[in-house]
Design a protein around this motif. Structure first.
Motif, PDB file in Angstrom:
ATOM      1  N   ALA A  76       0.791  -1.215  -0.157  1.00  0.00           N
ATOM      2  CA  ALA A  76      -0.132   0.085   0.099  1.00  0.00           C
ATOM      3  C   ALA A  76       0.877   1.151  -0.019  1.00  0.00           C
ATOM      4  O   ALA A  76       1.913   1.330   0.543  1.00  0.00           O
ATOM      5  N   MET A  97      -3.602  -4.229  -5.468  1.00  0.00           N
ATOM      6  CA  MET A  97      -3.927  -3.802  -4.183  1.00  0.00           C
ATOM      7  C   MET A  97      -5.212  -4.938  -3.979  1.00  0.00           C
ATOM      8  O   MET A  97      -6.321  -4.919  -4.346  1.00  0.00           O
ATOM      9  N   MET A 146      -8.292   2.012  -3.059  1.00  0.00           N
ATOM     10  CA  MET A 146      -7.773   1.760  -1.978  1.00  0.00           C
ATOM     11  C   MET A 146      -8.899   2.011  -0.897  1.00  0.00           C
ATOM     12  O   MET A 146      -9.057   1.018  -0.036  1.00  0.00           O
ATOM     13  N   SER A 150     -10.153  -1.557  -0.024  1.00  0.00           N
ATOM     14  CA  SER A 150      -9.118  -1.999   1.064  1.00  0.00           C
ATOM     15  C   SER A 150      -9.383  -1.490   2.397  1.00  0.00           C
ATOM     16  O   SER A 150      -9.009  -2.200   3.436  1.00  0.00           O
ATOM     17  N   CYS A 151      -9.952  -0.203   2.541  1.00  0.00           N
ATOM     18  CA  CYS A 151     -10.008   0.008   4.044  1.00  0.00           C
ATOM     19  C   CYS A 151     -11.513  -0.128   4.386  1.00  0.00           C
ATOM     20  O   CYS A 151     -11.736  -0.296   5.424  1.00  0.00           O
TER      21      CYS A 151
HETATM   22  O1  LIG Z   1      -4.579   0.724   6.184  1.00  0.00           O
HETATM   23  C1  LIG Z   1      -3.593   0.023   5.723  1.00  0.00           C
HETATM   24  O2  LIG Z   1      -2.570   0.018   6.132  1.00  0.00           O
HETATM   25  C2  LIG Z   1      -3.767  -1.163   4.635  1.00  0.00           C
HETATM   26  C3  LIG Z   1      -3.458  -0.944   3.622  1.00  0.00           C
HETATM   27  C4  LIG Z   1      -4.608  -0.907   2.607  1.00  0.00           C
HETATM   28  C5  LIG Z   1      -5.532  -1.140   3.454  1.00  0.00           C
HETATM   29  N1  LIG Z   1      -5.366  -1.191   4.489  1.00  0.00           N
END
Ligand SMILES: O=C(O)[C@@H]1CCC=N1
Ligand SMILES: NC(=O)C1=CN([C@@H]2O[C@H](COP(=O)(O)OP(=O)(O)OC[C@H]3O[C@@H](n4cnc5c(N)ncnc54)[C@H](OP(=O)(O)O)[C@@H]3O)[C@@H](O)[C@H]2O)C=CC1
Length: 248
Positions: A76, A97, A146, A150-151
């Motif tokens: 990331a 990702m 992201m 991802s979050c």
């Molecule tokens: O927050 C983070 O560090 C990780 C990387 C991408 C999503 N979560």
């Protein structure tokens, strides 16, 4: 980069996880990162972002001599440009990702690349498709991706946890309330994905649940009044801002 376990080669820092993974999929363990870089067609950098530069230092001279090999990064906040600087040359590079839901085969993953061939991109997509859905996007879309993919799992866990606590407040047990809320959220996401393919959007689904003078519209307007939509937009803004800080 085939998809047979026997084609996979692993390294790690402490000599525990790589052998375990190799045993699990029927692959091999390389004696060092350098040894691995000599042998693979697709080199996946799965280390934490702050360790990546150190690992690239160990393998850069090998990667530069192997234009047939592509490097795939999961880190990331590490842009293609920053990684190319570490490699010191224009090596084929693919930025990936994934998200935490890869553990249950439901990742929403993205890829972008620089100087990678269609075959290398295809191989990366095949790897990722083993753990979920993948989209190709441009790197400038990565920060928004992201935040949304991802979050957001952490935010959705928080939403489910809060719904469950509200259920407890109204007499449900915590485990029952969590099961009920999690399945409702999972089902809603599945229905939306299926509906989108038929040209039906989220707003139409909201309308279909909100009967006139009913319970859902009462709850929806109360949640909006308490800031549900602005709270989520603020979360996305904050994650993107933090990504910019970390990446620079
Ligand atoms: O927050 C983070 O560090 C990780 C990387 C991408 C999503 N979560
Ligand atoms: N977790 C998430 O939701 C997401 C993570 N990512 C990215 O994925 C990457 C991996 O994250 P995560 O799996 O959580 O990290 P972990 O720390 O759990 O795993 C990192 C792995 O790298 C190995 N490693 C560490 N140093 C070296 C080294 N010098 N040489 C070889 N191997 C090494 C570790 O070995 P050992 O097992 O011996 O410690 C470990 O197996 C990160 O870059 C992260 O930003 C991206 C999107 C989402």
């Amino acid at each position: 980069a085939g998809m047979n376990g026997a084609d996979f080669l692993f390294t790690d820092a402490n000599g525990v996880h790589a052998p375990a993974l190799a045993r699990e999929v029927g692959g091999q363990v390389a004696s060092s990162n350098g040894s691995l870089a000599h042998q693979v067609d697709l080199l996946v950098l799965g280390v934490k972002p702050h360790i990546q530069t150190e690992v690239i230092e160990q393998i850069a001279h090998i990667v530069r001599e192997r234009p047939d090999m592509a490097v795939v990064s999961l880190a990331a906040g590490r842009t293609l440009d920053s990684m190319l600087r570490d490699f010191g040359a224009a090596v084929p590079l693919i930025r990936v990702m994934p998200n935490v839901n890869a553990q249950v085969g439901q990742s929403m993953s993205a890829i972008c690349s620089q100087d990678a061939t269609e075959a290398q991109l295809g191989a990366t997509e095949r790897l990722l498709s083993a753990v979920g859905r993948t989209v190709r996007i441009s790197e400038k879309e990565f920060p928004a991706f992201m935040a949304l993919a991802s979050c957001s799992p952490a935010w959705v866990f928080q939403i489910i946890e809060t719904l469950a606590r509200a259920g407890v407040k109204h007499g449900l047990t915590k485990s029952s309330a969590t099961l009920i809320a999690a399945q409702a959220v999972a089902g809603s996401a599945d229905l939306l994905l299926a509906s989108q393919e038929r040209g039906v959007n989220a707003a139409q689904l909201i309308d279909s649940v909100c009967s006139p003078n009913g319970t859902t519209i009462a709850g929806l307007l109360a949640a909006e009044n308490a800031g549900l939509s602005p709270a989520l937009v603020t979360a996305v803004d904050a994650a993107i801002a933090r990504d910019q800080e970390v990446s620079s």
